[in-house]
Motif scaffolding. Structure first.
Motif, PDB file in Angstrom:
ATOM      1  N   VAL A  90       3.795  -2.495   1.543  1.00  0.00           N
ATOM      2  CA  VAL A  90       2.933  -3.205   0.706  1.00  0.00           C
ATOM      3  C   VAL A  90       2.922  -4.596   1.611  1.00  0.00           C
ATOM      4  O   VAL A  90       1.666  -5.245   1.927  1.00  0.00           O
ATOM      5  CB  VAL A  90       3.718  -3.632  -0.429  1.00  0.00           C
ATOM      6  N   ALA A  91       3.758  -5.185   2.288  1.00  0.00           N
ATOM      7  CA  ALA A  91       3.828  -6.310   3.290  1.00  0.00           C
ATOM      8  C   ALA A  91       2.685  -6.233   4.214  1.00  0.00           C
ATOM      9  O   ALA A  91       1.777  -6.916   4.830  1.00  0.00           O
ATOM     10  CB  ALA A  91       5.092  -6.719   3.990  1.00  0.00           C
ATOM     11  N   ALA A  92       2.673  -4.627   5.164  1.00  0.00           N
ATOM     12  CA  ALA A  92       2.187  -4.516   6.206  1.00  0.00           C
ATOM     13  C   ALA A  92       0.489  -4.511   5.906  1.00  0.00           C
ATOM     14  O   ALA A  92      -0.504  -4.610   6.644  1.00  0.00           O
ATOM     15  CB  ALA A  92       2.302  -3.436   7.139  1.00  0.00           C
ATOM     16  N   THR A  93       0.193  -3.670   4.907  1.00  0.00           N
ATOM     17  CA  THR A  93      -1.134  -3.410   4.522  1.00  0.00           C
ATOM     18  C   THR A  93      -1.804  -4.150   3.027  1.00  0.00           C
ATOM     19  O   THR A  93      -2.942  -3.834   3.079  1.00  0.00           O
ATOM     20  CB  THR A  93      -1.321  -1.841   4.232  1.00  0.00           C
ATOM     21  N   GLY A  94      -0.881  -4.532   2.469  1.00  0.00           N
ATOM     22  CA  GLY A  94      -1.438  -5.277   1.223  1.00  0.00           C
ATOM     23  C   GLY A  94      -1.613  -4.116   0.163  1.00  0.00           C
ATOM     24  O   GLY A  94      -1.860  -4.626  -1.018  1.00  0.00           O
ATOM     25  N   ALA A  95      -1.271  -2.987   0.307  1.00  0.00           N
ATOM     26  CA  ALA A  95      -1.242  -1.846  -0.777  1.00  0.00           C
ATOM     27  C   ALA A  95       0.059  -0.899  -0.737  1.00  0.00           C
ATOM     28  O   ALA A  95       0.691  -1.104   0.296  1.00  0.00           O
ATOM     29  CB  ALA A  95      -2.566  -1.345  -0.676  1.00  0.00           C
ATOM     30  N   GLY A  96       0.048  -0.037  -1.669  1.00  0.00           N
ATOM     31  CA  GLY A  96       1.067   0.752  -1.617  1.00  0.00           C
ATOM     32  C   GLY A  96       0.811   2.028  -1.120  1.00  0.00           C
ATOM     33  O   GLY A  96       1.618   3.179  -0.752  1.00  0.00           O
ATOM     34  N   ASN A  97      -0.371   2.503  -0.528  1.00  0.00           N
ATOM     35  CA  ASN A  97      -0.633   3.734   0.314  1.00  0.00           C
ATOM     36  C   ASN A  97      -1.202   3.533   1.691  1.00  0.00           C
ATOM     37  O   ASN A  97      -1.788   2.424   1.901  1.00  0.00           O
ATOM     38  CB  ASN A  97      -1.939   4.420  -0.435  1.00  0.00           C
ATOM     39  N   SER A  98      -0.846   4.117   2.504  1.00  0.00           N
ATOM     40  CA  SER A  98      -1.205   4.249   3.913  1.00  0.00           C
ATOM     41  C   SER A  98      -0.555   5.306   4.603  1.00  0.00           C
ATOM     42  O   SER A  98       0.035   6.243   4.061  1.00  0.00           O
ATOM     43  CB  SER A  98      -0.601   2.993   4.590  1.00  0.00           C
TER      44      SER A  98
END
Length: 470
Positions: free
Chosen positions: A429-437
């Motif tokens: 979440v910190a790196a992408t702003g969201a919960g999926n990657s």
């Protein structure tokens, strides 16, 4: 004689899916047999034809990479030739002047309809020579009264139509302009078309065109009438079914290879094979393998094919198409990972290139806020210590690779004696702003090391504020 096919759209709108499939079948048949593929723009409808539609047709053909080796030809450039042929038919008695007004023809049809007969022009001027002066007239083809026309259709088999079912069609309007059935005949003759591949909505035109060709002493092409495409609901494909214009599929994120592969199977088959390279299509396609029944468009199947090509084609090539979607969504990719790298990690996670662009924005731009649901679940007070420790380990790395990043995350979990998810999810979440990657180590490796550290700071500050506010 060289086998020659043609695609002859009217520039009165976009290149629709049915037209694209017809073009594909014509193109494949010519390629398979070492023949010529002709592109002809049938633009004699001056009121409805537009340059915008011509451009849309060209864009669609080019995007699908259906190259033509003759053309594009435009019917509006051939009016002198059409007049010449019309005069030839008049001179040989195969055509005549008709002075009936449209209202008179309508009355004839109503009279026949009332008598239970087929409404049609009754041939009033067929054998008359008492032509009035200064009165407008059309020119009609003198259709044979006896016998029948047999269409030896490659797809549908023999089709026989009695000449008594056909009236004397207009081949030149009162202003002298030629009509569709005349121009098509002349063009197919002059361009030495050997095989006419087109939709089966033209079946009714074919006997008329055969009779005109016969009257001109011209060779007859072979015909292949392809059944129409239906929507999921069994009705003829139209705008209400969604994207029906070829370029709309590009806009929606499909690869041209996917649409071509889907279209070739939408009315033709080779055993149970579903995936065909362009080379396999050329090698295996044959008009005799086309279905006689209409085919139903299935968007889910197209998505499946598109996903296959996103994952199996060269990532560099897929990235070329992804670039268009990035630009369309205003994502500047000048700084950040190569788009081919994005394709490698995202291709099996999305249905379309449009979706791939949407979920890859964080690789190139700083997100403005966290996904509310993901932040609520993962950026809580208990996540601060794992984030602080993993940040220090990531900052200390001298080799910014997926393997070393994975080791740092793993070491954090071991040191704090917590599960990997309690480190990985707040970090994601910190790196992408969201919960999926994609996998977290690959995701972080595609970002800059300093960029990741700054984003973790942002997440820690978010947690501090959340805790302070209770």
């Amino acid at each position: 004689m060289t086998l020659t096919t043609r695609f002859a759209p009217s520039p009165t709108g976009y290149l629709h899916v049915g037209g694209a499939r017809t073009a594909l079948y014509s193109w494949l048949y010519a390629k398979k047999n070492g023949g010529d593929f002709v592109l002809r723009i049938e633009d004699t409808d001056l009121e409805r034809s537009t340059q915008e539609s011509v451009d849309a047709i060209m864009d669609g053909m080019n995007w699908l990479n259906l190259d033509w080796n003759r053309g594009p030809f435009f019917q509006t450039h051939c009016f002198d030739r059409y007049k010449e042929v019309i005069q030839q038919l008049l001179d040989t008695g195969h055509a005549y002047r008709c002075y009936c007004t449209p209202e008179e023809v309508d009355a004839m049809r109503e009279e026949l309809k009332a008598a239970g007969e087929k409404p049609r022009y009754n041939g009033l001027w067929r054998d008359r020579t008492d032509y009035p002066e200064d009165k407008p007239y059309v020119i009609r083809f003198r259709n044979p009264l006896e016998g029948s026309v047999i269409i030896k259709d490659i797809v549908k088999g023999d089709i026989e139509i009695s000449n008594s079912e056909l009236d004397d069609l207009i081949i030149a309007r009162s202003d002298g302009s030629p009509t569709y059935n005349l121009t098509v005949v002349v063009d197919d003759w002059d361009m030495k078309i050997t095989h006419v591949v087109r939709g089966d909505d033209h079946v009714n035109n074919t006997p008329r065109q055969i009779n005109i060709l016969t009257a001109l002493g011209a060779p007859l092409p072979e015909y292949a009438h392809i059944p129409m495409i239906l929507g999921d609901d069994g009705k003829r494909l139209s705008k209400r079914h969604g994207a029906v214009g070829v370029m709309q599929y590009r806009d929606d994120g499909y690869l041209p290879e996917a649409l071509l592969n889907y279209l070739v199977r939408l009315g033709w088959s080779h055993g149970d094979q579903e995936i065909f390279s362009r080379e396999e299509m050329i090698e295996l396609f044959d008009l005799t393998g086309c279905n006689r029944a209409p085919s139903a468009f299935n968007t889910d199947k197209l998505i499946w094919v598109n996903q296959h090509y996103m994952k199996s084609l060269d990532p560099e090539y897929v990235a070329e198409h992804l670039t268009w979607h990035m630009n369309e969504q205003g994502i500047n990719t000048d700084n950040g990972p190569a788009l081919s790298a994005i394709v490698k990690v995202q291709a099996d996670r999305v249905k379309t290139l449009k979706e791939m662009a949407q979920i890859s924005r964080y690789f190139y731009e700083e997100y403005t806020e966290f996904d509310e649901k993901a932040a609520k679940k993962h950026l809580r007070g208990v996540a601060k210590d794992p984030l602080v420790l993993v940040q220090s380990k990531l900052a200390a790395l001298t080799d910014w690779t997926a393997e070393e990043i994975h080791n740092a995350i793993n070491a954090t979990a071991e040191e704090l004696e917590i599960g990997m998810g309690k480190v990985g999810m707040p970090l994601r979440v910190a790196a992408t702003g969201a919960g999926n990657s994609p996998s977290l180590d690959e995701t972080l490796a595609l970002l800059e090391q300093d960029q990741v550290i700054v984003r973790i700071d942002k997440a820690i500050a978010f947690i501090d504020e959340r805790v302070a506010n209770g």
